[in-house]
Design an enzyme around this catalytic site. Structure first.
Site, PDB file in Angstrom:
ATOM      1  N   LYS A 139       0.870  -1.183   0.000  1.00 39.62           N
ATOM      2  CA  LYS A 139       0.000   0.000   0.000  1.00 39.62           C
ATOM      3  C   LYS A 139       0.900   1.223   0.000  1.00 39.62           C
ATOM      4  O   LYS A 139       2.029   1.170   0.478  1.00 39.62           O
ATOM      5  CB  LYS A 139      -0.891   0.003   1.260  1.00 39.62           C
ATOM      6  CG  LYS A 139      -2.133   0.852   1.114  1.00 39.62           C
ATOM      7  CD  LYS A 139      -3.261   0.127   0.409  1.00 39.62           C
ATOM      8  CE  LYS A 139      -4.394   1.059   0.091  1.00 39.62           C
ATOM      9  NZ  LYS A 139      -5.574   0.348  -0.427  1.00 39.62           N
ATOM     10  N   ASP A 153      -6.971   4.319  -4.746  1.00 39.21           N
ATOM     11  CA  ASP A 153      -7.649   4.184  -3.458  1.00 39.21           C
ATOM     12  C   ASP A 153      -8.270   5.556  -3.200  1.00 39.21           C
ATOM     13  O   ASP A 153      -8.505   6.312  -4.163  1.00 39.21           O
ATOM     14  CB  ASP A 153      -6.651   3.774  -2.359  1.00 39.21           C
ATOM     15  CG  ASP A 153      -7.332   3.361  -1.050  1.00 39.21           C
ATOM     16  OD1 ASP A 153      -7.861   2.242  -0.972  1.00 39.21           O
ATOM     17  OD2 ASP A 153      -7.351   4.174  -0.089  1.00 39.21           O
TER      18      ASP A 153
END
Ligand code: NDP
Length: 453
Positions: A134, A174
């Site tokens: 991430k 995201d």
């Protein structure tokens, strides 16, 4: 398990969590994500000494590496601005690192470590060969011009490009990173590297994107809810659904609920939520998508546009519904919110957002016997279709929409069935335990095979 083995597991669990807290001071979101997994995995491995001997959970709670960097950019007034960029490469035991980039002022190391840790389990659940990662930045795209966002993305990729690659680490979008940002990021990668490869997913259709990727997370979370209901002989048709958020995941969740015959009555953003008792139909949803993606406005404008709808401050969990789908951000349902949902007759929760329910909220749902689908299972449809985008890019082909939607639907059913396999108990199915254990096994067994790495 005997009473003494229960006690022993409890001691190991507490010691493990205390260790994680000590090694990662102040990283509350990361502690929370690790504790949520450990509470279900420790009882499962209690009689499997090899995982203890090889320190598998301890190693899984440590990222392979964290990259932090400066991202300078120039705003439209000519001022030099300075942001922090990150990539957390969490675990590549079963495939290259894969996970989104988040641009939001709340981004810090704790948030990205929790997301990378969760992503490792989620990607394992999809059955595809993808590790967990991430990244992102504390940059806030809200209120910035397209040119400012472009300059920021180019500066961010100028550093990130050396750490990623189609067989190393493949970021995606995201919060705050949608089609526009992915375009700018991919353009800069291609320019610096002089290679056209599938190094990012969520790309535009003109340059290697996959059909259904934009829809996949929201659609998948609704399919997961439908699978849980069908397993109990029920259906989403006729159900009233509260959804939070009004971004990518939330809006496509609305679309799929409508297609399956349910009615969505709420959406939200960081300023509050709208309640529309008549339901958010296709025409109203088109308004929201234009508002959020093109005009970049606030959800309160929905209540100005549609008669019968109202805008309220706070979160939508006090509204009476059959199903709740948090699709905005982490920790948006606490114990009070969960108690409100239970009191008002909600029977199921499917998490579109990552870790939207805190630990007390989860325990409240579980004690009430609700159908509770944790994010790592419910929102895995997005990364699953990203995995399919990678396959299409590698073989330079493009699958059609019907085929991809069928694959998405099948994947969500397979994940559901894995949760049932590992989470079934005398009271029904513990989807949280099922998801955590099923996700754990594959990664843990790969790590066992590697020895001390
Ligand atoms: P978007 O940026 O498209 O939308 C985010 C939405 O959540 C916006 O409505 C935003 O409101 C709201 N929001 C963000 N932060 C907060 C906050 N602190 N408080 C209240 N509302 C907030 O993001 P996505 O839809 O892509 O992501 C939503 C969630 O889904 C995240 O948890 C993400 O990690 C998760 N997810 C996304 C995937 C994807 O494919 N996109 C895949 C798997 C999970 P505002 O406009 O006011 O900021």
């Amino acid at each position: 398990m005997t009473m003494s083995s229960v006690n022993k597991t409890d001691v190991y669990l507490k010691r493990f969590i205390a260790g994680v807290e000590k090694r990662n001071p102040g990283e509350q979101e990361f502690h929370q994500a690790v504790a949520e997994v450990a509470e279900t995995v420790f009882p499962y491995i209690a009689d499997k000494q090899i995982y203890h001997k090889m320190q598998i959970m301890e190693r899984m709670a440590e990222p392979d590496r964290v990259i932090m960097f400066r991202v300078p950019w120039t705003d439209d007034e000519g001022n030099i601005r300075n942001q922090r960029g990150y990539r957390v490469q969490f675990n590549n035991s079963i495939g290259p690192y894969k996970g989104g980039l988040r641009f939001h002022p709340s981004v810090n190391l704790s948030v990205l470590k929790f997301l990378g840790f969760e992503q490792t389990f989620k990607n394992s659940l999809t059955g595809l060969p993808m590790g967990g990662g991430k990244g992102g930045s504390d940059f806030n795209p809200k209120g910035k011009s397209d040119n400012e966002v472009m300059r920021f993305c180019q500066s961010f990729m100028t550093e990130l490009h050396r750490h990623i690659g189609e067989n190393t680490d493949i970021p995606a979008g995201d919060i705050g990173v949608g089609a526009r940002e992915i375009g700018y990021l991919f353009g800069q990668y291609k320019r610096i590297e002089n290679r056209f490869v599938g190094v990012l997913t969520g790309k535009g259709m003109a340059f290697g994107g996959s059909k259904i990727r934009t829809e996949a997370t929201g659609y998948g979370a609704v399919y997961f809810m439908q699978n849980m209901l069908e397993y109990k002989g029920d259906d989403i048709r006729g159900k009233t659904v509260c959804i939070s958020g009004s971004g990518n995941v939330a809006t496509y969740a609305v679309e799929k609920v409508n297609q399956l015959g349910g009615k969505v009555v709420t959406l939200s953003d960081s300023s509050g939520f709208i309640y529309d008792p008549d339901g958010i139909n296709a025409e109203k949803l088109a308004f929201v998508m234009d508002l959020k993606n093109v005009r970049r406005g606030r959800i309160s404008e929905y209540a100005d546009e549609f008669k019968g709808a109202s805008f309220h401050e706070g979160r939508p969990w006090g509204v009476s519904c059959d199903i709740a789908m948090p699709c905005a951000t982490q920790n948006e349902i606490n114990r009070d919110d969960a108690e409100n949902l239970v009191k008002n007759g909600c029977i199921g929760v499917s998490e579109g957002a990552n870790m939207p329910t805190d630990l007390e909220g989860i325990h409240t749902f579980q004690n009430a016997g609700m159908l509770y689908a944790p994010s790592k299972a419910a929102n895995a449809g997005g990364v699953a279709v990203s995995g399919l985008e990678m396959s299409q890019n590698s073989s330079r082909i493009s699958w059609d929409e019907a085929e991809l939607e069928r694959l998405l639907k099948d994947t969500m059913l397979t994940i559901h069935n894995s949760c049932v396999e590992y989470g079934k108990n005398k009271d029904g199915v513990d989807y949280l335990a099922g998801a955590n254990i099923a996700g754990f096994i594959k990664v843990a067994d790969a790590m066992l095979a590697f020895g001390h790495t």
